[in-house]
Design an enzyme around this catalytic site. Structure first.
Site, PDB file in Angstrom:
ATOM      1  NE  ARG A  59      -0.694   0.649   4.927  1.00  0.00           N
ATOM      2  CZ  ARG A  59      -1.084   0.293   6.147  1.00  0.00           C
ATOM      3  NH1 ARG A  59      -1.894  -0.750   6.308  1.00  0.00           N
ATOM      4  NH2 ARG A  59      -0.682   0.982   7.198  1.00  0.00           N
TER       5      ARG A  59
ATOM      6  CD  GLU B 201      -3.464  -3.834   5.051  1.00  0.00           C
ATOM      7  OE1 GLU B 201      -3.878  -4.846   4.451  1.00  0.00           O
ATOM      8  OE2 GLU B 201      -2.538  -3.128   4.621  1.00  0.00           O
TER       9      GLU B 201
END
EC number: 4.1.1.93
Length: 557
Positions: free
Chosen positions: A232, A340
Site C-alpha cells: 500500500r 486491511e
C-alpha cells in the site's frame, strides 16, 4: 476509543447542468475508447472486427487469447457480465470506497467509474478488479480471466496451473522503448500527485491511498535481482508517498541494499497493468527470484516491459499510470492506519514509515486506476495474494516429500487458515507413521516459508473433503478434529504483524504461536475411513446418476 477524524474532504461537485453536460461528454469519450478496446479484443481472439464475441462462447471454456493490458481485460469481463459502467458522478471521498465494498460483499460486477465528482477528469477507476462473482459457477471468473484461463475454472485448478508453472523455465521479459503510458508526462517541479485520483477508501483511514493493486518495481544495486511486489502507498503531499516497507519483505531487502551504500532506492510504481501482473506481485516467491520471469513461465509468453524515463528500471509496458522516484528509508513520515486484509481498521495510531519521493508521473489518455478496498473477505488480498500463496505452499509441501493433494487458503479466512489435504495412504507415500508427526512436518515446511509467514493456523484433512467448499470444510473441521490430541503447536515463530489478533508485544517482536490442527483419522484406523452419509458419498454411483437424471421428473427445478 475515539475514531480519528478523516483527512480533509475533497470538494464535492454537485451534478448540475454543467456537470451533467461534462458527464455526457466524458461518457461519449469513454465509449469511444471502449469501442476501440472491444475491436482490439476481438482482433486478438481472431474474430472479425465487426463481430462481437458471444457470452456463451466465453463461458464454454475456450482459453482466452493474451490479455496484454488492463483495457483488454475490462472488455473480456464486460463480455461475461462482470463490468458495471457508472456514469453518474461519484466522490473519491468515501463514496467510491463504499460502492466498491458493497460490490465486494454482494458479488456484483466490478464497477468502472467514469466520472469523479471531486476530480477534474481524465481518469477512470476500476473497483474490485480481482474480486469474486455472484454468478453461479463463476466465483473466481475475474481471477481465471486475468490468468487467461477459462472463466469457470475453480480455485484448485487455478492453483495447480500456478504450481505447474513453477517447474518450467523462466521466460524473461522483453524490453520495449515506448509505451502508451507516456502519452502524458510530468517531471521535476511539475510533478503533482494531486493530479491523480487518490481515494479515501475507509472511514478511519489515515490518508488517501493511491496504490492498492499496483506493481512496485525495485532492483538491487548490482542489478542481479529485480523484484515486483504490491504494498500500500498513501499520498503524503504533491511529491511524496509513504507505506509499509517491512525489512523481512523483498522490497525492504532491496531498499536496505541501497541504504547500505548510502543511497535511496530507485523505484517505479506501475498502476493499471495487464491483469496477470498483480497475481505474481502477490506471490511469495523465494528471494532473488525475478517475478517477471516466473510470470512469463505461467502465461507462456514474455511480458513486455518499458524503460523508465528518470530511473534505471524497466516497468510493465501495459501500465495505465507510471510513477518513478526514489525510496528513502531514513526519511520517515506518518502513514496509516488503513483497513486491511484481516477485515479491520486497526486501533493503532499512525506509524512513521519510509518516504517515496516522486520525480516523474506518466499516464495514458483516459487512464484507468484499479482500486482495492481491503477489508472483510473476499477481496483482492484474499485472491491475488491468497491464491498464489496457496499454490506456492502446495509446491513447497510436495518438494518436501509430503503427498499433499491440495493446499488451499479459504477465501473467507482472510489469510488466517491454510487447509492441506492428503490421500488416505499418506503413510506409505510419505514414510511418516503417525498423524501428529505428519502435521508437525507440514507445519515445519509451511511456517518456514515466506508464503507461510502470514498463516497462523493450518488444518490437515483427508482428501475426501473439498477444501474450497466452505460447508464441507466447516463440517469436517468440527467433526474430525479432536479437541486435545494430535495437533502440532509451534510456540514462538515468525508472524506477519497485520494478523488481526496479535498483542502489541507480538507485533513488536514479529513472533507468535501457530498451530496445525490434526483432522486426520485416528492412527488406530489405519487407512480406513467411515462412509460419509451424504448424497454424493453414501449411495452407489448408478443411484446418484439416476436421481440426477430424473430430478425434473420428480418435480424439482
Amino acid at each position: 476509543m475515539r475514531r480519528r477524524a478523516p483527512p480533509a474532504r475533497l470538494r464535492s461537485i454537485e451534478p448540475g447542468p454543467d456537470a451533467r453536460h461534462a458527464t455526457e461528454r466524458h461518457s461519449c469519450a469513454t465509449r469511444a475508447h471502449d469501442r476501440r478496446d472491444q475491436r482490439r479484443l476481438r482482433e486478438s481472439m481472431g474474430q472479425p472486427a465487426g463481430r462481437s464475441s458471444s457470452r456463451r462462447r466465453s463461458r464454454r471454456g475456450r482459453r482466452l487469447m493474451p490479455l496484454t493490458d488492463l483495457r483488454l481485460y475490462v472488455e473480456a469481463l464486460r463480455g461475461l457480465g462482470e463490468i458495471q459502467e457508472i456514469d453518474a458522478p461519484v466522490s473519491l471521498d468515501l463514496e467510491l470506497g463504499a460502492v466498491i465494498r458493497r460490490c465486494i460483499e454482494t458479488g456484483a460486477p466490478a464497477p468502472l467509474f467514469n466520472v469523479l465528482s471531486d476530480h477534474p477528469g481524465g481518469f477512470r477507476i476500476l473497483g474490485a478488479p480481482g474480486g469474486t462473482s455472484a454468478q453461479p459457477g463463476m466465483e473466481l471468473v475475474r481471477v481465471a480471466v486475468a490468468l487467461e484461463l477459462p472463466p469457470t475454472t475453480g480455485g484448485l485448478a487455478i492453483a495447480e496451473a500456478i504450481v505447474a508453472s513453477l517447474d518450467r523455465p523462466a521466460i524473461d521479459p522483453v524490453v520495449v522503448d515506448d509505451a502508451p503510458v507516456f502519452e502524458n508526462m510530468l517531471t521535476g517541479d511539475a510533478v503533482d500527485l494531486s493530479a491523480l485520483p487518490a481515494p479515501l477508501l475507509h472511514y478511519g483511514d489515515g490518508g488517501r491511498y493511491l496504490n492498492t493493486f499496483g506493481c512496485i518495481v525495485a532492483r538491487t544495486p548490482d542489478g542481479t535481482w529485480t523484484n515486483w511486489s504490491i504494498a500500500r502507498m498513501m499520498v503524503v503531499d504533491a511529491k511524496r508517498l509513504s507505506g509499509i516497507v517491512a525489512p523481512e519483505q523483498h522490497l525492504g531487502m532491496v531498499a536496505q541494499a541501497w541504504a547500505d551504500l548510502g543511497r535511496p532506492m530507485p523505484f517505479a510504481l506501475a498502476l493499471g497493468v495487464e491483469p496477470s501482473v498483480p497475481f505474481i506481485c502477490g506471490m511469495p516467491l523465494p528471494a532473488h527470484v525475478n517475478e517477471s520471469g516466473r510470470l512469463g513461465a505461467l502465461m507462456g509468453r514474455a511480458i513486455r516491459t518499458v524503460r523508465c524515463r528518470t530511473v534505471e528500471l524497466d516497468a510493465p509496458a501495459s501500465a495505465e499510470i507510471l510513477i518513478e522516484g526514489h525510496l528513502h528509508l531514513d526519511e520517515l513520515v506518518e502513514e496509516g492506519p488503513m483497513g486491511e486484509f484481516a477485515g479491520y481498521i486497526p486501533l493503532d495510531t499512525p506509524a512513521r514509515r519510509p518516504t517515496y519521493r516522486v520525480c516523474a508521473i506518466s499516464h495514458r489518455d483516459n487512464a484507468i486506476l484499479p482500486v482495492v478496498v481491503a477489508g472483510e473477505p473476499v477481496e483482492e488480498n484474499h485472491t491475488a495474494w491468497g491464491l498464489p500463496s496457496a499454490a506456492q505452499l502446495l509446491h513447497d509441501l510436495r518438494q518436501a516429500g509430503i503427498p499433499a493433494t491440495a493446499a488451499w487458503i479459504p477465501l473467507q479466512s482472510a489469510l488466517h487458515w491454510l487447509v492441506v489435504t492428503v490421500p488416505r495412504d499418506w503413510r506409505r507415500r510419505s514414510g511418516v507413521g503417525e498423524s501428529e508427526a505428519l502435521c508437525r512436518r507440514i507445519g515445519q515446511v509451511v511456517f518456514a516459508s515466506k508464503a507461510g509467514a502470514v498463516i497462523p493456523k493450518v488444518i490437515v484433512l483427508n482428501d475426501d473433503v473439498d477444501p474450497t467448499d466452505l460447508k464441507e470444510l466447516v463440517w469436517a473441521f468440527a467433526t474430525r478434529c479432536h479437541p486435545l490430541l494430535g495437533h502440532a503447536v509451534f510456540d514462538d515463530i515468525e508472524a506477519a504483524p497485520l494478523l488481526a489478533y496479535l498483542r502489541r508485544s507480538e507485533k513488536a517482536s514479529g513472533h507468535t504461536g501457530k498451530i496445525v490442527y490434526n483432522g486426520l483419522a485416528p492412527d488406530e484406523w489405519g487407512e480406513a475411513l467411515p462412509m460419509r452419509a451424504s448424497f454424493r458419498h453414501g449411495y452407489p454411483a448408478d443411484i446418484v446418476d439416476r436421481v440426477r437424471r430424473r430430478w425434473r421428473e420428480y418435480g424439482f427445478t
